[in-house]
Motif scaffolding. Structure first.
Motif, PDB file in Angstrom:
ATOM      1  N   GLY A   3      84.447  17.520   0.173  1.00 24.88           N
ATOM      2  CA  GLY A   3      84.229  18.320   1.381  1.00 24.88           C
ATOM      3  C   GLY A   3      85.252  17.928   2.444  1.00 24.88           C
ATOM      4  N   PRO A   4      84.791  17.636   3.648  1.00 26.56           N
ATOM      5  CA  PRO A   4      85.729  17.274   4.711  1.00 26.56           C
ATOM      6  C   PRO A   4      86.158  15.814   4.689  1.00 26.56           C
ATOM      7  N   VAL A   5      85.659  15.020   3.726  1.00 23.29           N
ATOM      8  CA  VAL A   5      85.943  13.586   3.689  1.00 23.29           C
ATOM      9  C   VAL A   5      86.957  13.286   2.595  1.00 23.29           C
ATOM     10  N   LEU A   6      87.975  12.514   2.932  1.00 27.16           N
ATOM     11  CA  LEU A   6      88.964  12.044   1.971  1.00 27.16           C
ATOM     12  C   LEU A   6      88.877  10.520   1.890  1.00 27.16           C
ATOM     13  N   TRP A   7      88.503  10.005   0.702  1.00 24.06           N
ATOM     14  CA  TRP A   7      88.503   8.564   0.445  1.00 24.06           C
ATOM     15  C   TRP A   7      89.835   8.225  -0.203  1.00 24.06           C
ATOM     16  N   PHE A   8      90.470   7.112   0.202  1.00 17.39           N
ATOM     17  CA  PHE A   8      91.788   6.817  -0.347  1.00 17.39           C
ATOM     18  C   PHE A   8      92.033   5.314  -0.436  1.00 17.39           C
ATOM     19  N   VAL A   9      92.953   4.962  -1.324  1.00 17.69           N
ATOM     20  CA  VAL A   9      93.523   3.616  -1.405  1.00 17.69           C
ATOM     21  C   VAL A   9      95.029   3.766  -1.212  1.00 17.69           C
ATOM     22  N   SER A  10      95.680   2.683  -0.778  1.00 17.07           N
ATOM     23  CA  SER A  10      97.098   2.773  -0.472  1.00 17.07           C
ATOM     24  C   SER A  10      97.786   1.450  -0.778  1.00 17.07           C
ATOM     25  N   GLY A  11      99.108   1.504  -0.909  1.00 14.17           N
ATOM     26  CA  GLY A  11      99.886   0.301  -1.135  1.00 14.17           C
ATOM     27  C   GLY A  11     101.366   0.589  -1.086  1.00 14.17           C
ATOM     28  N   GLY A  12     102.146  -0.440  -0.706  1.00 15.91           N
ATOM     29  CA  GLY A  12     103.583  -0.244  -0.645  1.00 15.91           C
ATOM     30  C   GLY A  12     104.284  -1.380   0.073  1.00 15.91           C
ATOM     31  N   ALA A  13     105.414  -1.056   0.680  1.00 15.99           N
ATOM     32  CA  ALA A  13     106.243  -2.042   1.368  1.00 15.99           C
ATOM     33  C   ALA A  13     105.845  -2.137   2.834  1.00 15.99           C
ATOM     34  N   ALA A  14     105.915  -3.361   3.369  1.00 16.55           N
ATOM     35  CA  ALA A  14     105.613  -3.604   4.782  1.00 16.55           C
ATOM     36  C   ALA A  14     106.803  -4.276   5.442  1.00 16.55           C
ATOM     37  N   ILE A  15     106.942  -4.061   6.743  1.00 14.30           N
ATOM     38  CA  ILE A  15     107.993  -4.699   7.523  1.00 14.30           C
ATOM     39  C   ILE A  15     107.393  -5.210   8.820  1.00 14.30           C
ATOM     40  N   GLY A  16     107.872  -6.375   9.273  1.00 14.90           N
ATOM     41  CA  GLY A  16     107.340  -6.953  10.505  1.00 14.90           C
ATOM     42  C   GLY A  16     108.421  -7.595  11.345  1.00 14.90           C
ATOM     43  N   ASP A  17     108.307  -7.436  12.649  1.00 12.88           N
ATOM     44  CA  ASP A  17     109.145  -8.133  13.624  1.00 12.88           C
ATOM     45  C   ASP A  17     108.340  -9.345  14.086  1.00 12.88           C
ATOM     46  N   ILE A  18     108.720 -10.534  13.602  1.00  8.16           N
ATOM     47  CA  ILE A  18     107.885 -11.706  13.793  1.00  8.16           C
ATOM     48  C   ILE A  18     108.692 -12.838  14.432  1.00  8.16           C
ATOM     49  N   GLN A  19     108.041 -13.542  15.333  1.00  2.00           N
ATOM     50  CA  GLN A  19     108.678 -14.663  16.036  1.00  2.00           C
ATOM     51  C   GLN A  19     107.935 -15.954  15.719  1.00  2.00           C
ATOM     52  N   HIS A  20     108.700 -17.015  15.428  1.00  2.00           N
ATOM     53  CA  HIS A  20     108.142 -18.357  15.290  1.00  2.00           C
ATOM     54  C   HIS A  20     108.838 -19.267  16.298  1.00  2.00           C
ATOM     55  N   ARG A  21     108.070 -20.213  16.792  1.00  2.00           N
ATOM     56  CA  ARG A  21     108.619 -21.085  17.837  1.00  2.00           C
ATOM     57  C   ARG A  21     108.041 -22.492  17.703  1.00  2.00           C
ATOM     58  N   TYR A  22     108.902 -23.473  17.920  1.00  3.33           N
ATOM     59  CA  TYR A  22     108.459 -24.854  18.067  1.00  3.33           C
ATOM     60  C   TYR A  22     108.647 -25.238  19.531  1.00  3.33           C
ATOM     61  N   ASP A  23     107.562 -25.532  20.210  1.00  2.00           N
ATOM     62  CA  ASP A  23     107.594 -25.893  21.626  1.00  2.00           C
ATOM     63  C   ASP A  23     107.404 -27.396  21.765  1.00  2.00           C
ATOM     64  N   ALA A  24     108.437 -28.068  22.266  1.00  2.00           N
ATOM     65  CA  ALA A  24     108.348 -29.504  22.501  1.00  2.00           C
ATOM     66  C   ALA A  24     107.853 -29.748  23.918  1.00  2.00           C
ATOM     67  N   ALA A  25     106.716 -30.413  24.036  1.00  2.58           N
ATOM     68  CA  ALA A  25     106.125 -30.641  25.358  1.00  2.58           C
ATOM     69  C   ALA A  25     106.841 -31.775  26.091  1.00  2.58           C
ATOM     70  N   LEU A  26     106.900 -32.960  25.491  1.00  5.05           N
ATOM     71  CA  LEU A  26     107.502 -34.121  26.138  1.00  5.05           C
ATOM     72  C   LEU A  26     108.761 -34.591  25.420  1.00  5.05           C
ATOM     73  N   ASN A  27     108.935 -34.145  24.153  1.00  2.00           N
ATOM     74  CA  ASN A  27     110.074 -34.601  23.362  1.00  2.00           C
ATOM     75  C   ASN A  27     111.295 -33.719  23.636  1.00  2.00           C
ATOM     76  N   GLY A  28     111.839 -33.846  24.837  1.00  3.00           N
ATOM     77  CA  GLY A  28     113.024 -33.081  25.177  1.00  3.00           C
ATOM     78  C   GLY A  28     112.737 -31.792  25.917  1.00  3.00           C
ATOM     79  N   GLY A  29     111.471 -31.397  26.029  1.00  5.96           N
ATOM     80  CA  GLY A  29     111.110 -30.202  26.784  1.00  5.96           C
ATOM     81  C   GLY A  29     111.820 -28.973  26.263  1.00  5.96           C
ATOM     82  N   ALA A  30     112.318 -28.129  27.188  1.00  5.90           N
ATOM     83  CA  ALA A  30     112.964 -26.878  26.800  1.00  5.90           C
ATOM     84  C   ALA A  30     114.179 -27.117  25.927  1.00  5.90           C
ATOM     85  N   GLY A  31     114.838 -28.255  26.101  1.00  4.82           N
ATOM     86  CA  GLY A  31     116.002 -28.551  25.292  1.00  4.82           C
ATOM     87  C   GLY A  31     115.667 -28.805  23.837  1.00  4.82           C
ATOM     88  N   ASN A  32     114.407 -29.014  23.524  1.00  6.60           N
ATOM     89  CA  ASN A  32     113.990 -29.245  22.149  1.00  6.60           C
ATOM     90  C   ASN A  32     113.003 -28.174  21.693  1.00  6.60           C
TER      91      ASN A  32
END
Length: 257
Positions: free
Chosen positions: A149-178
Motif C-alpha cells: 500500500g502506501p508503506v515501503l519497507w527497505f534495506v540499504s547498503g553502500g559506500a560512506a564518506i565522512g569529514d572527520i577531525q581528530h585532535r590531541y590536546d596537550a593541557a600542560l605538556n607544551g600547551g598549544a605548541g603540543n
C-alpha cells in the motif's frame, strides 16, 4: 335480457380500460447504487529528492604507538561520540509489482563529537585529551524494498564518506605548541534499514537507521621516518527522519476502479 346485455357490456369496458389506466401511472424512480471510492495505486518509480536530519552516536577507538600504557599515561582507549546532523537526499526508484529497487545519495552537515575522559593521569601531563568530531558525512547506496500500500519497507547498503577531525590536546605538556590536529576525508561503508510512507500524491515521509564505518585515521606527531603516531577507527549509528518529493517519472498516482 336487456339488463343482462348492458351489464356484460359494462364489465367488458371496465376490463379494457384497466391496462390503459396502469400505463398512465408514472414509472417508479430508479435509485443508482452509490459508487465506491477508487482504490489508490501507489507508484514508487521515478526520481525523488528531499531533506532529512536526525541524531548520531558512535565510538572512537584510539591507539598510541610510541609507548605502552602505564600508570600515568593511557594511550589506548575508546570514547563515545554523539550529536546531530541535517542534510539532503536524492535518488531513483524502479518498481515491479510490490518490489522496489533503487539508488540513493545523501550528504549531511554534522556535529557529532566526543572527548576522551583520561589520557595522562599524572604530572606533568595531567589533563591531556584526545578529541573526535564528525563534521559531515554522506553515502551512495543501493536500496531494496517491498511496497505494501502506501508503506515501503527497505534495506540499504553502500559506500560512506565522512569529514572527520581528530585532535590531541596537550593541557600542560607544551600547551598549544603540543596540540596536533588532523582533518581527514575518509571513505568507508554503511548498511541500514527503514520505512517510507506516501502520505499524499508525490509526497512521502521516512525514518531510517544506518551503521557507518569510516575506517582508520592517523595523526603523526613527528616527521617521517619517525613513527610516533595515534590511529583511530571510528564507527557511528544514525537515526534520520525526512520528507521526500517524488517526480513520478513512471507516471502519476492513478485511481483503480
Amino acid at each position: 335480457m336487456k339488463k343482462i346485455l348492458l351489464g356484460t357490456v359494462g364489465l367488458l369496458a371496465l376490463s379494457l380500460s384497466a391496462p390503459a389506466s396502469a400505463a398512465d401511472l408514472a414509472a417508479r424512480p430508479y435509485a443508482k447504487a452509490p459508487m465506491l471510492a477508487p482504490a489508490p495505486v501507489y507508484n514508487w518509480t521515478g526520481f525523488y529528492a528531499g531533506i532529512q536530519g536526525g541524531g548520531g552516536w558512535g565510538t572512537s577507538k584510539e591507539t598510541y604507538f610510541n609507548a605502552p600504557n602505564s600508570a600515568t599515561f593511557v594511550g589506548t582507549q575508546n570514547y563515545d561520540t554523539s550529536g546531530g546532523f541535517v542534510g539532503g537526499v536524492a535518488g531513483f526508484n524502479w518498481q515491479s509489482g510490490a518490489f522496489v529497487v533503487g539508488i540513493e545519495g545523501d550528504y549531511h552537515w554534522a556535529d557529532i563529537s566526543g572527548r576522551s575522559a583520561v589520557v595522562n593521569v599524572g604530572p606533568p601531563n595531567l589533563g591531556d585529551t584526545y578529541f573526535t568530531k564528525l563534521r559531515g558525512f554522506g553515502d551512495i547506496k543501493g536500496r531494496v524494498g517491498y511496497a505494501a500500500g502506501p508503506v515501503l519497507w527497505f534495506v540499504s547498503g553502500g559506500a560512506a564518506i565522512g569529514d572527520i577531525q581528530h585532535r590531541y590536546d596537550a593541557a600542560l605538556n607544551g600547551g598549544a605548541g603540543n596540540t596536533f590536529v588532523q582533518n581527514d576525508t575518509r571513505w568507508g561503508w554503511t548498511v541500514g534499514a527503514g520505512l517510507e510512507y506516501m502520505f499524499a500524491q508525490n509526497w512521502s515521509a521516512k525514518v531510517e537507521y544506518n551503521y557507518i564505518d569510516l575506517g582508520r585515521s592517523t595523526i603523526n606527531y613527528a616527521a617521517p621516518p619517525t613513527t610516533i603516531r595515534s590511529e583511530w577507527t571510528d564507527t557511528f549509528h544514525t537515526i534520520k527522519a525526512g520528507v521526500n518529493y517524488h517526480f513520478n517519472w513512471g507516471g502519476p498516482v492513478v485511481a483503480k476502479y
